[in-house]
Structure formats: C-alpha cells, structure tokens
Design an enzyme around this catalytic site. Structure first.
Site, PDB file in Angstrom:
ATOM      1  N   ASP A  22       7.095  11.022 -73.851  1.00 44.28           N
ATOM      2  CA  ASP A  22       7.209  11.332 -75.276  1.00 44.28           C
ATOM      3  C   ASP A  22       6.306  10.429 -76.088  1.00 44.28           C
ATOM      4  O   ASP A  22       6.500   9.218 -76.140  1.00 44.28           O
ATOM      5  CB  ASP A  22       8.662  11.179 -75.719  1.00 44.28           C
ATOM      6  CG  ASP A  22       8.863  11.582 -77.167  1.00 44.28           C
ATOM      7  OD1 ASP A  22       7.957  12.213 -77.742  1.00 44.28           O
ATOM      8  OD2 ASP A  22       9.918  11.264 -77.731  1.00 44.28           O
ATOM      9  N   ASP A  62       2.018  15.675 -81.042  1.00 42.38           N
ATOM     10  CA  ASP A  62       3.314  15.368 -80.446  1.00 42.38           C
ATOM     11  C   ASP A  62       3.448  16.099 -79.119  1.00 42.38           C
ATOM     12  O   ASP A  62       3.153  17.295 -79.021  1.00 42.38           O
ATOM     13  CB  ASP A  62       4.442  15.783 -81.394  1.00 42.38           C
ATOM     14  CG  ASP A  62       5.819  15.505 -80.824  1.00 42.38           C
ATOM     15  OD1 ASP A  62       6.044  14.378 -80.345  1.00 42.38           O
ATOM     16  OD2 ASP A  62       6.673  16.422 -80.840  1.00 42.38           O
TER      17      ASP A  62
END
Length: 436
Positions: A119, A318
């Site tokens: 992440d 992202d």
C-alpha cells in the site's frame, strides 16, 4: 486395436508426458521464489492468492465488489488529508477490507512466510500475531522467532503510534477504533526478508485483538513516506526508491513485480515531480494539469485539479484504489466528451454511469501531468463483461461524502505500466510494461 491406432495413442501419450498438468503448472508458478531485489506481486483474486473468493464471482459481481470497496477506500484517503502526519500504524480499516495486491514477506528467525498487502498510501506494517482474537488469517507466531522483541514505551518509534498506553507493562501498546471496528496491538521488532534482502530490527504492529466487521485477512506493508514505512526503515539498502508493475485482474495467471532500490530500474521513463503535502506527507501527490479525450483537452475548472497543501486537494497515485476517481467537475468533463465521441445509447452498471451494451470504438484518454503525458490504452480505461455484452468507462466521480478535493489515479489505470517512485530526486516515473 489396430497398429496405426496404437501408434497414434503412444505418440499422444509421449507428447503429453512433456507437458505437466494444469494443476502442477499453476502450483509451480505460484511457488516460484522471489529473486534479487524483486518481489512477485499477486492480485487478490488471482490463482496464487489464498484470499480469492471461495466461489467464483461473475464479471458483474467482481465489478460491484471492487467498486463498493473503492467507496470506503476514497473515504479513508480523504480522512488522511485532514489528519496529523503521524497517522496510526493500524490506520487501514478500508485497506483491511480491500487489499488489491499482495507480496510475500518472510518474518522472524526462522522465517515465517506472510502474504501482505502492499500500500503506497500507508506508512507502517502490521501483522496478525499468535493469540490474536478476531484475526481470521494465518498468524505470525512470535514465540517461534528468536529475533522477535517488543518495543518499549520510551522509544522514538512508540511516539509514532496514536495514544500509546503501557499500563503495568513497559511494552508499547495502542488501541484504535474505527466505527464498528477496533484494534489493539503491540509495537514490535523482528527481521524481515524481502526477496534475498534481510532487514533486521524492522518495526511493525503485532495485532492482538480485532473486533467488528473489518477483520484483517493478512498483514500490510506500508510503502508511504513516513518514518515507520519500508522506505524509511530500509533507506540505506533501497535508497528510498522502488517501482511496481501491477498485473491485470483480468489475467489471474499473471503476476507483477515490486522492484526495490535504484538498481535495475528502467532507464527510459517519463517523469513528473512529486509534491509534498504537510498535512499528509506520506501520500504521493503529483501535478495533474489537464485531461485529453481523443484529441481534445476537456474543459476542467483549474480548481478541480489544483494542488492545495492546506486542504489536501490535488491528485495522488494510489495502489489500493481500483478505479480512478476524479472530483465531480473533472469527471463530468471527461465523461461528457467520452460520450459525445461515441454517440450511442448509454446505460449504467453499479457505480459506473457510462456503459454500452453494443460494440463501441472508444477514444483514448491522456493524463497530462507536469512534464509527463500518459496515454492510457483501452484496457486501462474500459471494463468489458466476460461475454462481451457490456462495456463501461472504468472511471467515476469521487463519492459525494468525500470533500477533500482528492483525485486518485488508481491501479486499474496503472496496470501494465512500470510506476517508479524516486524519492531522492522527488519524482514519479511511468513507462509501458507488460506485467507477467
């Protein structure tokens, strides 16, 4: 059996002996070791993932599932820009619900293999540990690791977690609540191994109790820019540089790669500067100037794309969001020009409002950043049903309840591209690459 028939049968058996069974082939691919400084990246729904649904989802169910989890992800990212910079280690309620890509990480001595969600919008790592109440996946057994140790309350790392509490113990512990869910964890250290690289004394949260509906299926490996991130804890080794190539979720047999450090990164790339937001220094902000649909630069109010460090508005890359989300004025400008060029009856599917039930010839979409243009192939902007009956524009407006003005370049639009995060030179690079 006649001699010709017998000869044919023997020939077929001889040929088949050279080709392993599909089950063997799949297991062989899934068990291939990581090498060098490169880790294999697997999609959560891929054949090599133990977290894929037990029941195969239809195309529509997969789209709905990912879009629904994206709504939570966007709310989570929006909350980050309004939060102080030293965010909680276990600050990933939505990520826990929806990890998209996972990597293998060996933890402890002797090593225990964990599959952790990568992440880019989180800093620290956390792992479900032995004795955890409410954890539903494989647990890291700290009692079997000779290099495991807890972090004390007076340590510098303990100051990075929210509201550390020690009680009658000197161990740094913390609790975090998220609506219906809550977590408790100890801050700990142990050796981790990424491909061939061993990193001793790596700080991570060891989850001990989870309540509520957001139960973590595996650990989390934070690739953000904060003090507890992988980049900060391995700065001497990887020089704050990494890249990834994300495999398509339409290709479950394929795996991408996470490449750590400056060595073996592509030499030819387009770059755009990385921007810093003091409200959330971990997020990877870039300057998105305009968007072109076909040959036309669409009319987007400058304020919809402008980077604003005070409010957190702007554009980020992202790895955890699936479908690119644009603030409403930007999305509507792109969508309207896309529709105008196709000139066919429009339908909707779940959260997607630009779908077609007949064959279409779609225009390209080009994201124009400062110093870099990225023209997305059709596979990065369209969703096709398995039967080929429905095609949707794979972008959407940011949810109404997300008011940070955040545009998110998501992983579907990044798939089959090498995306390089070069922090020493404060830049982000993109180049085309087939992720297999």
């Amino acid at each position: 059996m006649s001699p010709p028939t017998l000869l044919l049968l023997c020939s077929l058996l001889t040929l088949l002996s050279f080709y392993p069974s599909q089950a063997y082939s799949d297991n062989h691919v899934c068990n291939l070791p990581d090498h060098g400084t490169t880790l294999k990246v697997m999609h959560i729904y891929g054949k090599c993932s133990p977290f894929k649904p037990s029941k195969s989802l239809s195309w529509e169910e997969t789209v709905f599932d990912m879009a629904r989890k994206d709504e939570n992800r966007l709310q989570y990212l929006s909350s980050l820009v309004a939060r102080r910079s030293d965010v909680p280690i276990a600050s990933a309620r939505q990520i826990i619900q929806s990890p998209t890509y996972i990597v293998r990480v060996n933890i402890g001595t002797p090593a225990q293999t964990m599959l952790m969600a990568m992440d880019t919008s989180n800093d620290a790592a956390w792992v479900p540990c032995n004795g955890c109440s409410g954890c539903s996946s494989k647990l890291f057994d700290s009692t079997k690791s000779t290099s495991y140790k807890t972090v004390g309350c007076g340590s510098a790392e303990c100051k990075q977690v929210p509201n550390p509490t020690c009680g009658g113990s000197s161990v740094c512990t913390f609790n975090q609540t998220y609506g219906v869910s809550s977590f408790s964890a100890n801050l700990t250290k142990d050796s981790i191994q990424l491909a061939r690289d061993l990193i001793p004394n790596y700080s991570f949260a060891c989850l001990g109790n989870v309540t509520g509906s957001s139960v973590p299926p595996q650990g989390l490996l934070g690739l953000g820019r904060g003090p507890l991130s992988l980049l900060s804890q391995s700065q001497n080794l990887y020089k704050s540089t990494f890249s990834y190539c994300l495999p398509s979720f339409k290709s479950p047999n394929f795996s991408g790669s996470l490449r750590l450090g400056p060595v073996a990164q592509p030499k030819k790339m387009k770059y755009t500067p990385l921007l810093k937001n003091p409200r959330r220094s971990s997020l990877y902000y870039v300057n998105l100037l305009s968007i072109r649909v076909g040959s036309k630069v669409v009319d987007i109010p400058p304020s919809a794309l402008a980077f604003n460090p005070t409010t957190g508005a702007g554009t980020i890359f992202d790895s955890g969001t699936v479908y690119t989300r644009l603030v409403t004025p930007a999305y509507e400008a792109v969508r309207n020009e896309f529709r105008r060029r196709i000139k066919a009856n429009v339908s909707s599917l779940g959260g997607f409002d630009t779908c077609y039930t007949q064959p279409i010839v779609a225009p390209t979409i080009t994201l124009q950043f400062s110093g870099m243009n990225v023209t997305l192939p059709l596979d990065n902007i369209l969703l096709h049903s398995t039967a080929g009956g429905t095609t949707c524009l794979a972008m959407a407006a940011a949810p109404d309840n997300v008011n940070s003005g955040l545009n998110v370049i998501a992983n579907l639009q990044q798939q089959n591209h090498r995306v390089l995060f070069d922090l020493p030179n404060s830049r982000l690079g993109v180049s085309r690459e087939t992720c297999t």
